[in-house]
Design a protein around this motif. Structure first.
Motif, PDB file in Angstrom:
ATOM      1  N   UNK A  93      11.939  23.275  -3.632  1.00 56.68           N
ATOM      2  CA  UNK A  93      11.497  22.064  -2.947  1.00 56.68           C
ATOM      3  C   UNK A  93      11.748  20.829  -3.820  1.00 56.68           C
ATOM      4  N   UNK A  94      11.770  19.642  -3.189  1.00 49.73           N
ATOM      5  CA  UNK A  94      12.113  18.431  -3.935  1.00 49.73           C
ATOM      6  C   UNK A  94      11.233  18.159  -5.153  1.00 49.73           C
ATOM      7  N   UNK A  95       9.912  18.186  -4.985  1.00 48.85           N
ATOM      8  CA  UNK A  95       9.037  17.846  -6.113  1.00 48.85           C
ATOM      9  C   UNK A  95       9.169  18.834  -7.275  1.00 48.85           C
ATOM     10  N   UNK A  96       9.110  20.152  -7.027  1.00 45.90           N
ATOM     11  CA  UNK A  96       9.337  21.077  -8.149  1.00 45.90           C
ATOM     12  C   UNK A  96      10.717  20.928  -8.782  1.00 45.90           C
ATOM     13  N   UNK A  97      11.726  20.618  -7.972  1.00 42.06           N
ATOM     14  CA  UNK A  97      13.066  20.396  -8.528  1.00 42.06           C
ATOM     15  C   UNK A  97      13.062  19.224  -9.492  1.00 42.06           C
ATOM     16  N   UNK A 114       0.973   6.544  -6.908  1.00 38.11           N
ATOM     17  CA  UNK A 114      -0.200   7.341  -7.269  1.00 38.11           C
ATOM     18  C   UNK A 114      -0.023   8.819  -6.939  1.00 38.11           C
ATOM     19  N   UNK A 115       0.624   9.113  -5.821  1.00 33.80           N
ATOM     20  CA  UNK A 115       0.736  10.493  -5.359  1.00 33.80           C
ATOM     21  C   UNK A 115       1.977  11.211  -5.883  1.00 33.80           C
ATOM     22  N   UNK A 116       3.002  10.457  -6.282  1.00 35.16           N
ATOM     23  CA  UNK A 116       4.245  11.100  -6.694  1.00 35.16           C
ATOM     24  C   UNK A 116       4.750  10.617  -8.055  1.00 35.16           C
ATOM     25  N   UNK A 117       4.932   9.298  -8.224  1.00 33.31           N
ATOM     26  CA  UNK A 117       5.536   8.796  -9.458  1.00 33.31           C
ATOM     27  C   UNK A 117       4.713   9.154 -10.687  1.00 33.31           C
ATOM     28  N   UNK A 118       3.427   8.822 -10.667  1.00 36.79           N
ATOM     29  CA  UNK A 118       2.577   9.088 -11.834  1.00 36.79           C
ATOM     30  C   UNK A 118       2.368  10.582 -12.057  1.00 36.79           C
ATOM     31  N   UNK A 119       2.004  11.380 -11.023  1.00 40.68           N
ATOM     32  CA  UNK A 119       1.895  12.821 -11.252  1.00 40.68           C
ATOM     33  C   UNK A 119       3.201  13.458 -11.727  1.00 40.68           C
ATOM     34  N   UNK A 120       4.326  13.023 -11.153  1.00 37.82           N
ATOM     35  CA  UNK A 120       5.619  13.559 -11.576  1.00 37.82           C
ATOM     36  C   UNK A 120       5.873  13.251 -13.049  1.00 37.82           C
ATOM     37  N   UNK A 121       5.524  12.037 -13.464  1.00 36.98           N
ATOM     38  CA  UNK A 121       5.709  11.652 -14.860  1.00 36.98           C
ATOM     39  C   UNK A 121       4.823  12.489 -15.773  1.00 36.98           C
ATOM     40  N   UNK A 122       3.557  12.618 -15.432  1.00 34.84           N
ATOM     41  CA  UNK A 122       2.608  13.340 -16.291  1.00 34.84           C
ATOM     42  C   UNK A 122       2.962  14.820 -16.410  1.00 34.84           C
ATOM     43  N   UNK A 123       3.227  15.454 -15.272  1.00 33.31           N
ATOM     44  CA  UNK A 123       3.537  16.891 -15.288  1.00 33.31           C
ATOM     45  C   UNK A 123       4.831  17.147 -16.061  1.00 33.31           C
ATOM     46  N   UNK A 183      14.927   8.180  -9.921  1.00 30.22           N
ATOM     47  CA  UNK A 183      16.075   9.022  -9.543  1.00 30.22           C
ATOM     48  C   UNK A 183      15.658  10.162  -8.627  1.00 30.22           C
ATOM     49  N   UNK A 184      14.362  10.498  -8.635  1.00 30.07           N
ATOM     50  CA  UNK A 184      13.889  11.578  -7.769  1.00 30.07           C
ATOM     51  C   UNK A 184      14.033  11.223  -6.305  1.00 30.07           C
ATOM     52  N   UNK A 185      14.160   9.936  -6.008  1.00 29.93           N
ATOM     53  CA  UNK A 185      14.354   9.527  -4.613  1.00 29.93           C
ATOM     54  C   UNK A 185      15.651  10.095  -4.046  1.00 29.93           C
ATOM     55  N   UNK A 186      16.618  10.365  -4.927  1.00 31.58           N
ATOM     56  CA  UNK A 186      17.915  10.877  -4.474  1.00 31.58           C
ATOM     57  C   UNK A 186      17.875  12.366  -4.143  1.00 31.58           C
ATOM     58  N   UNK A 187      16.765  13.034  -4.513  1.00 33.44           N
ATOM     59  CA  UNK A 187      16.604  14.435  -4.109  1.00 33.44           C
ATOM     60  C   UNK A 187      15.391  14.561  -3.182  1.00 33.44           C
ATOM     61  N   UNK A 188      15.121  13.455  -2.456  1.00 31.01           N
ATOM     62  CA  UNK A 188      14.162  13.429  -1.340  1.00 31.01           C
ATOM     63  C   UNK A 188      12.699  13.482  -1.759  1.00 31.01           C
ATOM     64  N   UNK A 189      12.379  13.171  -3.000  1.00 25.81           N
ATOM     65  CA  UNK A 189      10.977  13.053  -3.413  1.00 25.81           C
ATOM     66  C   UNK A 189      10.483  11.683  -2.966  1.00 25.81           C
ATOM     67  N   UNK A 190       9.396  11.647  -2.217  1.00 26.70           N
ATOM     68  CA  UNK A 190       8.918  10.385  -1.649  1.00 26.70           C
ATOM     69  C   UNK A 190       8.070   9.610  -2.658  1.00 26.70           C
ATOM     70  N   UNK A 244       0.822  -1.215   0.000  1.00 25.51           N
ATOM     71  CA  UNK A 244       0.000   0.000   0.000  1.00 25.51           C
ATOM     72  C   UNK A 244       0.855   1.264   0.000  1.00 25.51           C
ATOM     73  N   UNK A 245       1.884   1.382   0.866  1.00 22.93           N
ATOM     74  CA  UNK A 245       2.749   2.571   0.790  1.00 22.93           C
ATOM     75  C   UNK A 245       3.418   2.742  -0.579  1.00 22.93           C
ATOM     76  N   UNK A 246       3.819   1.631  -1.195  1.00 23.47           N
ATOM     77  CA  UNK A 246       4.435   1.731  -2.513  1.00 23.47           C
ATOM     78  C   UNK A 246       3.425   2.213  -3.554  1.00 23.47           C
ATOM     79  N   UNK A 247       2.207   1.698  -3.474  1.00 17.75           N
ATOM     80  CA  UNK A 247       1.162   2.138  -4.410  1.00 17.75           C
ATOM     81  C   UNK A 247       0.821   3.614  -4.198  1.00 17.75           C
ATOM     82  N   UNK A 248       0.795   4.035  -2.936  1.00 15.42           N
ATOM     83  CA  UNK A 248       0.553   5.455  -2.662  1.00 15.42           C
ATOM     84  C   UNK A 248       1.683   6.321  -3.224  1.00 15.42           C
ATOM     85  N   UNK A 249       2.917   5.836  -3.067  1.00 11.73           N
ATOM     86  CA  UNK A 249       4.037   6.576  -3.643  1.00 11.73           C
ATOM     87  C   UNK A 249       3.925   6.698  -5.145  1.00 11.73           C
TER      88      UNK A 249
END
Length: 233
Positions: free
Chosen positions: A99-103, A32-41, A175-182, A25-30
């Motif tokens: 911040x990490x996500x915008x970076x 849905x909330x970060x990997x997929x939005x980061x890819x799309x944006x 690779x975003x994990x290395x700049x603290x994106x969860x 579940x935590x991996x799926x949340x990661x």
């Protein structure tokens, strides 16, 4: 030896299954909330950058084409990880903190923009010159011909390679994990650091990446099939 000990010991096997199930579940949340939005944006912004860069490179205006060429050369000639580190860790040294996500969005967008611009540029240049001439003959100017005639045709040519770029971007977001994106892989790292089951948790994350990319590959295949049928008509 380690695997045989795990599978021969019911308690260890049960513990491992509990860890994998509880981490799902935590991996799926990661994802849905970060990997997929980061890819799309990043992909959407990157395509916008790519179109502008491709048009600048074919414009014939040195004030536009030279900076575009330099941008593509720098991005394609340096590792993505280095680019992310410069944005997140380097820029704060000159007072620009992001911040990490915008970076991550900035880094991935610039990277996609450089690579995708070459795809789009090649697609535009592959359009027969007669299409330009036909557009001009009915009174269209350069912008109208580009928007109504050239880009729609170029988009059909560029969709397959751009689809590959999108699928690659899904994997690159790790690779975003290395700049603290969860994102998903960061979640796997955090759970593995607590349980010390690095092999199985990283494998679980790899399987989830594969499932996402496999689904996207199926969509890509259907899309290419539809485009082939459209072109054939």
């Amino acid at each position: 030896m380690y695997l045989s000990n795990i599978f021969s010991d019911p308690e260890k096997m049960e513990r491992l299954l509990d860890i994998l199930l509880s981490s799902l579940l935590p991996l799926l949340k990661g994802a849905l909330y970060y990997t997929i939005p980061l890819t799309l944006i990043s992909f959407i912004v990157g395509i916008f950058i790519a179109v502008l860069t491709a048009l600048a490179r074919i414009s014939g205006n040195p004030l536009l084409s030279i900076p575009a060429r330099v941008y593509v050369s720098i991005i394609r000639g340096t590792p993505l990880l280095v680019q992310l580190f410069i944005i997140f860790y380097g820029l704060p040294t000159i007072g620009l903190v992001i911040d990490p996500f915008p970076s991550a969005v900035i880094g991935f967008s610039l990277n996609v923009g450089a690579y995708a611009s070459e795809v789009i540029r090649a697609a535009i240049l592959s359009t027969p010159k007669g299409q330009w001439e036909a557009a001009y003959s009915i009174g269209m100017n350069y912008r109208q011909a580009l928007r109504r005639i050239i880009l729609p045709q170029a988009s059909r040519v560029s969709i397959p390679p751009l689809s590959n770029t999108f699928i690659s971007l899904v994997k690159d977001t790790s690779l975003a994990s290395l700049i603290l994106v969860t994102e998903m892989f960061r979640k796997a790292q955090e759970i593995a650091a607590q349980t010390y089951e690095f092999l199985y948790l990283y494998t679980e994350a790899a399987v989830l990446y594969w499932v996402i990319c496999f689904g996207l590959s199926l969509v890509q295949g259907r899309l290419e099939h539809r485009l082939d049928r459209y072109v054939a008509k």
